[in-house]
Design a protein around this motif. Structure first.
Motif, mmCIF file in Angstrom:
data_model
loop_
_atom_site.group_PDB
_atom_site.id
_atom_site.type_symbol
_atom_site.label_atom_id
_atom_site.label_comp_id
_atom_site.label_asym_id
_atom_site.label_seq_id
_atom_site.Cartn_x
_atom_site.Cartn_y
_atom_site.Cartn_z
ATOM 1 N N ARG A 107 0.848 -1.182 0.000
ATOM 2 C CA ARG A 107 0.000 0.000 0.000
ATOM 3 C C ARG A 107 0.888 1.237 0.000
ATOM 4 O O ARG A 107 1.882 1.289 0.720
ATOM 5 N N PRO A 108 0.574 2.225 -0.774
ATOM 6 C CA PRO A 108 1.418 3.414 -0.827
ATOM 7 C C PRO A 108 1.306 4.236 0.439
ATOM 8 O O PRO A 108 0.336 4.136 1.178
ATOM 9 N N ALA A 109 2.346 5.041 0.691
ATOM 10 C CA ALA A 109 2.289 5.977 1.815
ATOM 11 C C ALA A 109 1.143 6.952 1.588
ATOM 12 O O ALA A 109 0.724 7.202 0.470
ATOM 13 N N ARG A 110 0.642 7.526 2.671
ATOM 14 C CA ARG A 110 -0.555 8.363 2.558
ATOM 15 C C ARG A 110 -0.424 9.593 3.436
ATOM 16 O O ARG A 110 0.151 9.524 4.513
ATOM 17 N N ARG A 111 -0.960 10.704 2.964
ATOM 18 C CA ARG A 111 -1.044 11.927 3.749
ATOM 19 C C ARG A 111 -2.517 12.275 3.913
ATOM 20 O O ARG A 111 -3.304 12.114 2.972
ATOM 21 N N ILE A 112 -2.883 12.719 5.116
ATOM 22 C CA ILE A 112 -4.268 13.089 5.373
ATOM 23 C C ILE A 112 -4.315 14.495 5.962
ATOM 24 O O ILE A 112 -3.325 14.974 6.527
ATOM 25 N N PRO A 113 -5.460 15.183 5.847
ATOM 26 C CA PRO A 113 -5.571 16.558 6.361
ATOM 27 C C PRO A 113 -5.546 16.599 7.884
ATOM 28 O O PRO A 113 -6.029 15.690 8.563
ATOM 29 N N LEU A 114 -4.994 17.678 8.429
ATOM 30 C CA LEU A 114 -4.848 17.869 9.873
ATOM 31 C C LEU A 114 -5.201 19.300 10.258
ATOM 32 O O LEU A 114 -4.751 20.253 9.607
ATOM 33 N N ILE A 115 -5.998 19.452 11.305
ATOM 34 C CA ILE A 115 -6.196 20.748 11.961
ATOM 35 C C ILE A 115 -6.264 20.511 13.461
ATOM 36 O O ILE A 115 -6.390 19.365 13.918
ATOM 37 N N GLY A 116 -6.217 21.570 14.228
ATOM 38 C CA GLY A 116 -6.391 21.464 15.667
ATOM 39 C C GLY A 116 -7.852 21.249 16.016
ATOM 40 O O GLY A 116 -8.746 21.774 15.348
ATOM 41 N N LEU A 117 -8.104 20.459 17.050
ATOM 42 C CA LEU A 117 -9.479 20.211 17.468
ATOM 43 C C LEU A 117 -10.189 21.514 17.813
ATOM 44 O O LEU A 117 -11.378 21.679 17.556
ATOM 45 N N ALA A 118 -9.448 22.474 18.368
ATOM 46 C CA ALA A 118 -10.053 23.756 18.718
ATOM 47 C C ALA A 118 -10.520 24.526 17.483
ATOM 48 O O ALA A 118 -11.447 25.331 17.554
ATOM 49 N N GLN A 119 -9.887 24.271 16.327
ATOM 50 C CA GLN A 119 -10.290 24.939 15.083
ATOM 51 C C GLN A 119 -11.493 24.272 14.442
ATOM 52 O O GLN A 119 -12.191 24.887 13.631
ATOM 53 N N ALA A 120 -11.706 22.989 14.754
ATOM 54 C CA ALA A 120 -12.650 22.180 13.985
ATOM 55 C C ALA A 120 -14.078 22.703 14.034
ATOM 56 O O ALA A 120 -14.878 22.432 13.142
ATOM 57 N N GLY A 121 -14.431 23.475 15.064
ATOM 58 C CA GLY A 121 -15.774 24.007 15.137
ATOM 59 C C GLY A 121 -15.990 25.244 14.291
ATOM 60 O O GLY A 121 -17.124 25.695 14.124
ATOM 61 N N SER A 122 -14.915 25.798 13.732
ATOM 62 C CA SER A 122 -15.041 26.991 12.902
ATOM 63 C C SER A 122 -15.621 26.636 11.538
ATOM 64 O O SER A 122 -15.486 25.507 11.054
ATOM 65 N N ALA A 123 -16.248 27.595 10.899
ATOM 66 C CA ALA A 123 -16.840 27.366 9.581
ATOM 67 C C ALA A 123 -15.747 27.164 8.536
ATOM 68 O O ALA A 123 -14.653 27.720 8.638
ATOM 69 N N GLY A 124 -16.056 26.343 7.539
ATOM 70 C CA GLY A 124 -15.177 26.198 6.389
ATOM 71 C C GLY A 124 -14.266 24.998 6.395
ATOM 72 O O GLY A 124 -13.563 24.749 5.408
ATOM 73 N N TYR A 125 -14.268 24.214 7.478
ATOM 74 C CA TYR A 125 -13.371 23.061 7.543
ATOM 75 C C TYR A 125 -14.051 21.745 7.183
ATOM 76 O O TYR A 125 -13.383 20.775 6.839
ATOM 77 N N PHE A 126 -15.376 21.681 7.310
ATOM 78 C CA PHE A 126 -16.125 20.461 6.996
ATOM 79 C C PHE A 126 -17.322 20.803 6.128
ATOM 80 O O PHE A 126 -17.913 21.879 6.275
ATOM 81 N N ASP A 127 -17.673 19.869 5.229
ATOM 82 C CA ASP A 127 -18.908 20.064 4.481
ATOM 83 C C ASP A 127 -20.077 19.536 5.306
ATOM 84 O O ASP A 127 -19.912 19.119 6.462
ATOM 85 N N ASP A 128 -21.278 19.532 4.742
ATOM 86 C CA ASP A 128 -22.463 19.130 5.493
ATOM 87 C C ASP A 128 -22.419 17.666 5.920
ATOM 88 O O ASP A 128 -23.059 17.281 6.896
ATOM 89 N N GLY A 129 -21.664 16.856 5.191
ATOM 90 C CA GLY A 129 -21.551 15.446 5.540
ATOM 91 C C GLY A 129 -20.456 15.160 6.543
ATOM 92 O O GLY A 129 -20.269 14.016 6.949
ATOM 93 N N GLY A 130 -19.718 16.195 6.945
ATOM 94 C CA GLY A 130 -18.645 16.002 7.914
ATOM 95 C C GLY A 130 -17.322 15.619 7.288
ATOM 96 O O GLY A 130 -16.416 15.155 7.981
#
Length: 214
Positions: free
Chosen positions: A85-108
């Motif tokens: 399986r190839p190496a993989r990179r995934i998105p990261l933010i701080g949990l404190a930022q996660a409640g701000s608008a613009g980081y998740f779509d309606d499906g999460g």
């Protein structure tokens, strides 16, 4: 082969099995702190290596072969059928930022340009993302600076640790106590904080935590 390669492989093996490093140690019948970062160097700063007995126990506990572990040591993770399986990179933010608008779509699912990225052991969910813990509100389970990997696709059962977003925009990491047709009950990971009960209609999404860098 270097010291960090071995420890990275142990972390990767834990992640392949949906465990933290401490969870892997516990599953193998070892001291839960055996693979903690503090155990990887001695008081004098010299590198500590895991014992061959410890390695044998975690391979047995995860039904893995030495070839699988060798692949993880070299940085090329394999699944348990031997497919590379190839190496993989995934998105990261701080949990404190996660409640701000613009980081998740309606499906999460993670969206937007404000995310960082990290390299992780293989995670099958293409929409998986990572959150960095800040503060002391989730101790002793998650500590300041820990990173958790969250999977929107992972099935959720009672007792799982989850990340939940409410319709009010609050994002929190909790343990699922109970879910009925109308209600959801969540336990705080820090016993000093209260538990929560929500109407299902007040929850936008709930995703399972599948790994933590403890």
């Amino acid at each position: 082969m270097e010291h960090n390669d071995i420890w990275r492989a142990i972390d990767a093996l834990a992640a392949e099995n949906g465990l933290s490093a401490s969870g892997l140690a516990r599953k193998a019948g070892l001291d839960p702190t055996a693979f903690n970062p503090s155990k990887r160097t001695g008081p004098d700063g010299r590198a500590r290596w895991p014992s061959t007995e410890s390695l044998a126990k975690i391979l047995e506990a995860t039904n893995s072969g030495i070839d699988t572990f060798a692949g993880l040591v070299t940085g090329v993770p394999t699944n348990f059928r031997g497919v590379v399986r190839p190496a993989r990179r995934i998105p990261l933010i701080g949990l404190a930022q996660a409640g701000s608008a613009g980081y998740f779509d309606d499906g999460g699912y993670p969206v937007g340009a404000g995310w960082d990225e990290i390299s992780v052991p293989e995670v099958s969910d293409p929409n998986a993302y990572a959150l960095e813990i800040s503060g002391e509100s989730m101790e002793p389970v998650f500590r300041d600076g820990d990173t958790i990997i969250v999977s929107p696709a992972a099935p959720i059962r009672r007792g799982d640790r989850v990340v939940v977003r409410t319709r009010g925009g609050e994002v929190m990491a909790k343990e699922l106590l109970r879910q009925s047709a109308r209600k959801i009950e969540l336990a705080s990971l820090n016993p000093a904080h209260p538990n929560y009960s929500f109407d299902l209609a007040d929850i936008t999404w709930m995703h399972r935590i599948i790994w933590a860098s403890q």
